[in-house]
Design an enzyme around this catalytic site. Structure first.
Site, PDB file in Angstrom:
ATOM      1  N   CYS A  35       6.767  -1.209 -15.894  1.00 29.75           N
ATOM      2  CA  CYS A  35       7.482  -2.491 -15.876  1.00 29.75           C
ATOM      3  C   CYS A  35       6.434  -3.536 -16.228  1.00 29.75           C
ATOM      4  O   CYS A  35       5.541  -3.817 -15.425  1.00 29.75           O
ATOM      5  CB  CYS A  35       8.092  -2.763 -14.512  1.00 29.75           C
ATOM      6  SG  CYS A  35       8.916  -4.375 -14.432  1.00 29.75           S
ATOM      7  N   CYS A  89       6.889  -7.189 -14.054  1.00 28.15           N
ATOM      8  CA  CYS A  89       6.783  -7.240 -12.586  1.00 28.15           C
ATOM      9  C   CYS A  89       6.537  -5.821 -12.082  1.00 28.15           C
ATOM     10  O   CYS A  89       5.509  -5.242 -12.389  1.00 28.15           O
ATOM     11  CB  CYS A  89       8.006  -7.901 -11.960  1.00 28.15           C
ATOM     12  SG  CYS A  89       9.595  -7.310 -12.574  1.00 28.15           S
ATOM     13  N   SER A  90       7.455  -5.266 -11.324  1.00 29.11           N
ATOM     14  CA  SER A  90       7.271  -3.884 -10.864  1.00 29.11           C
ATOM     15  C   SER A  90       8.615  -3.229 -10.593  1.00 29.11           C
ATOM     16  O   SER A  90       8.803  -2.570  -9.579  1.00 29.11           O
ATOM     17  CB  SER A  90       6.401  -3.849  -9.602  1.00 29.11           C
ATOM     18  OG  SER A  90       6.962  -4.636  -8.572  1.00 29.11           O
ATOM     19  N   CYS A  91       9.560  -3.401 -11.517  1.00 32.82           N
ATOM     20  CA  CYS A  91      10.849  -2.723 -11.396  1.00 32.82           C
ATOM     21  C   CYS A  91      10.609  -1.225 -11.314  1.00 32.82           C
ATOM     22  O   CYS A  91       9.854  -0.662 -12.106  1.00 32.82           O
ATOM     23  CB  CYS A  91      11.731  -3.055 -12.602  1.00 32.82           C
ATOM     24  SG  CYS A  91      12.096  -4.802 -12.780  1.00 32.82           S
TER      25      CYS A  91
END
Length: 210
Positions: free
Chosen positions: A118, A121-123
């Site tokens: 991702c 962000c950090s999906c």
């Protein structure tokens, strides 16, 4: 949603809609800030935090994903369903929840190796992979795996042959990816439970082989 082939980024400029994941906002950010402050002040043992995180990384979420992989390896009809409608197939096994509402499973083959990231962000598919590892959320991985996936994978111990295509899948707030690893040779007689025990979180991210 996009794929990057052999390091060439597949985003479509301004048309690529990738909003910051809401889980990164609000309460999550406050929890992170509080954790860092308490560790800095010596009120919380970082090793204790790591043990809790390790429990969720190894004992919960990834076991769900491993069960999905093992079933796909042993049930051709389920494998086809999983690749065509990943969300429905995964939900049919009872694995659903926040960050797992919309899934797409991509399959590793002898000619294609997939890895997920991702970039903004950090999906991450918590429902099937548990908590994301720290390196997945780090800026270094998120930026480098798109530009130089082979080099990054080599640092994880994977030396991808030149003839193998590397596809990097960029998760978004709308969709999460999971890798279906190749089934190891010599496991034809293994039960689904034994097969699942071979599957790791990194294998389902694409930074390891099974």
């Amino acid at each position: 949603m996009s794929a990057t082939n052999n390091g060439h980024h597949g985003h479509d400029g301004d048309d690529h809609h990738h909003e910051h994941d809401p889980i990164e906002d609000g309460a999550m950010l406050r929890v992170r800030a509080l954790e860092e402050l308490m560790i800095a002040k010596g009120l919380v043992d970082p090793e204790a935090v790591d043990r809790v995180v390790e429990y969720y990384e190894r004992q919960t979420g990834p076991r769900n994903g491993a069960a999905v992989v093992a079933r796909a390896w042993t049930d051709p009809a389920f494998r086809e369903w999983l690749l065509q409608d990943s969300t429905a197939a995964i939900h049919s096994m009872g694995f659903q929840g926040y960050q797992g509402e919309h899934m797409r499973v991509v399959e590793n083959t002898s000619s294609v190796h997939n890895v997920i990231v991702c970039t903004l962000c950090s999906c991450y598919p918590w429902a099937v992979l548990g908590l994301p590892p720290a390196w997945y959320k780090g800026a270094a991985y998120r930026s480098r795996v798109v530009r130089e996936p082979r080099a990054v994978l080599k640092e994880f111990g994977l030396d991808i042959p030149a003839e193998t295509e590397v596809r990097v899948w960029d998760s978004t707030a709308e969709i999460r990816f999971m890798v279906l690893p190749q089934r190891p040779a010599g496991t034809e007689g293994f039960s689904p439970e034994r097969l699942a025990s071979l599957v790791t979180r990194n294998g389902m991210i694409g930074t390891a082989l099974v």
